[in-house]
Design a protein around this motif. Structure first.
Motif, PDB file in Angstrom:
ATOM      1  N   UNK A  88       0.812  -1.216   0.000  1.00 34.14           N
ATOM      2  CA  UNK A  88       0.000   0.000   0.000  1.00 34.14           C
ATOM      3  C   UNK A  88       0.841   1.261   0.000  1.00 34.14           C
ATOM      4  N   UNK A  89       1.972   1.225   0.688  1.00 37.93           N
ATOM      5  CA  UNK A  89       2.863   2.394   0.702  1.00 37.93           C
ATOM      6  C   UNK A  89       3.420   2.682  -0.685  1.00 37.93           C
ATOM      7  N   UNK A  90       3.776   1.637  -1.392  1.00 41.65           N
ATOM      8  CA  UNK A  90       4.303   1.806  -2.748  1.00 41.65           C
ATOM      9  C   UNK A  90       3.218   2.376  -3.649  1.00 41.65           C
ATOM     10  N   UNK A  91       2.025   1.801  -3.574  1.00 41.64           N
ATOM     11  CA  UNK A  91       0.929   2.282  -4.404  1.00 41.64           C
ATOM     12  C   UNK A  91       0.522   3.698  -4.024  1.00 41.64           C
ATOM     13  N   UNK A  92       0.630   4.041  -2.749  1.00 41.89           N
ATOM     14  CA  UNK A  92       0.304   5.389  -2.307  1.00 41.89           C
ATOM     15  C   UNK A  92       1.301   6.411  -2.852  1.00 41.89           C
ATOM     16  N   UNK A  93       2.550   6.001  -3.029  1.00 38.29           N
ATOM     17  CA  UNK A  93       3.535   6.911  -3.638  1.00 38.29           C
ATOM     18  C   UNK A  93       3.220   7.149  -5.100  1.00 38.29           C
ATOM     19  N   UNK A  94       2.686   6.123  -5.779  1.00 43.54           N
ATOM     20  CA  UNK A  94       2.360   6.251  -7.198  1.00 43.54           C
ATOM     21  C   UNK A  94       1.084   7.056  -7.389  1.00 43.54           C
ATOM     22  N   UNK A 135      -1.193   9.035  -4.908  1.00 43.26           N
ATOM     23  CA  UNK A 135      -1.420   9.494  -3.544  1.00 43.26           C
ATOM     24  C   UNK A 135      -2.913   9.597  -3.215  1.00 43.26           C
ATOM     25  N   UNK A 136      -3.269   9.075  -2.043  1.00 46.38           N
ATOM     26  CA  UNK A 136      -4.623   9.186  -1.547  1.00 46.38           C
ATOM     27  C   UNK A 136      -5.600   8.160  -2.064  1.00 46.38           C
ATOM     28  N   UNK A 137      -5.219   7.334  -3.007  1.00 46.63           N
ATOM     29  CA  UNK A 137      -6.133   6.363  -3.582  1.00 46.63           C
ATOM     30  C   UNK A 137      -6.176   5.062  -2.784  1.00 46.63           C
ATOM     31  N   UNK A 138      -5.114   4.727  -2.068  1.00 45.27           N
ATOM     32  CA  UNK A 138      -5.015   3.434  -1.405  1.00 45.27           C
ATOM     33  C   UNK A 138      -4.944   3.526   0.121  1.00 45.27           C
ATOM     34  N   UNK A 139      -5.000   4.728   0.653  1.00 44.12           N
ATOM     35  CA  UNK A 139      -4.943   4.867   2.103  1.00 44.12           C
ATOM     36  C   UNK A 139      -6.300   5.328   2.608  1.00 44.12           C
ATOM     37  N   UNK A 140      -6.659   4.842   3.778  1.00 44.34           N
ATOM     38  CA  UNK A 140      -7.922   5.249   4.384  1.00 44.34           C
ATOM     39  C   UNK A 140      -7.669   6.462   5.262  1.00 44.34           C
ATOM     40  N   UNK A 141      -8.457   7.468   5.110  1.00 40.08           N
ATOM     41  CA  UNK A 141      -8.282   8.692   5.897  1.00 40.08           C
ATOM     42  C   UNK A 141      -9.524   9.005   6.653  1.00 40.08           C
TER      43      UNK A 141
END
Length: 72
Positions: free
Chosen positions: A58-64, A66-72
């Motif tokens: 998820x961290x890798x995908x979040x770098x590519x 941003x904001x699409x794979x992390x829950x906020x």
């Protein structure tokens, strides 16, 4: 004798096989499609290595993206 060479020179054998496969792809489908294929293979290898090392993909995908794979 063949298998002994393969076992003693794994890197060379892998490089030879990869070069042969990419050479055939270049001849069959062309340069641009071969480059796109190589990018997909490298991306799959990178993500697979992350899974093997039990790292957070998820961290890798979040770098590519941003904001699409992390829950906020």
């Amino acid at each position: 004798m063949f298998w002994q060479f393969i076992l003693e020179n794994r890197g060379k054998a892998f490089g030879l096989a990869a070069g042969f496969i990419f050479g055939l792809l270049f001849l069959w489908v062309g340069f641009l499609k071969t480059i796109v294929f190589a990018v997909f293979v490298a991306t799959g290898f990178y993500i697979g290595r992350k899974f093997d090392n039990e790292e957070d993909v998820g961290e890798v995908l979040d770098r590519i993206l941003p904001g699409k794979f992390t829950k906020r």
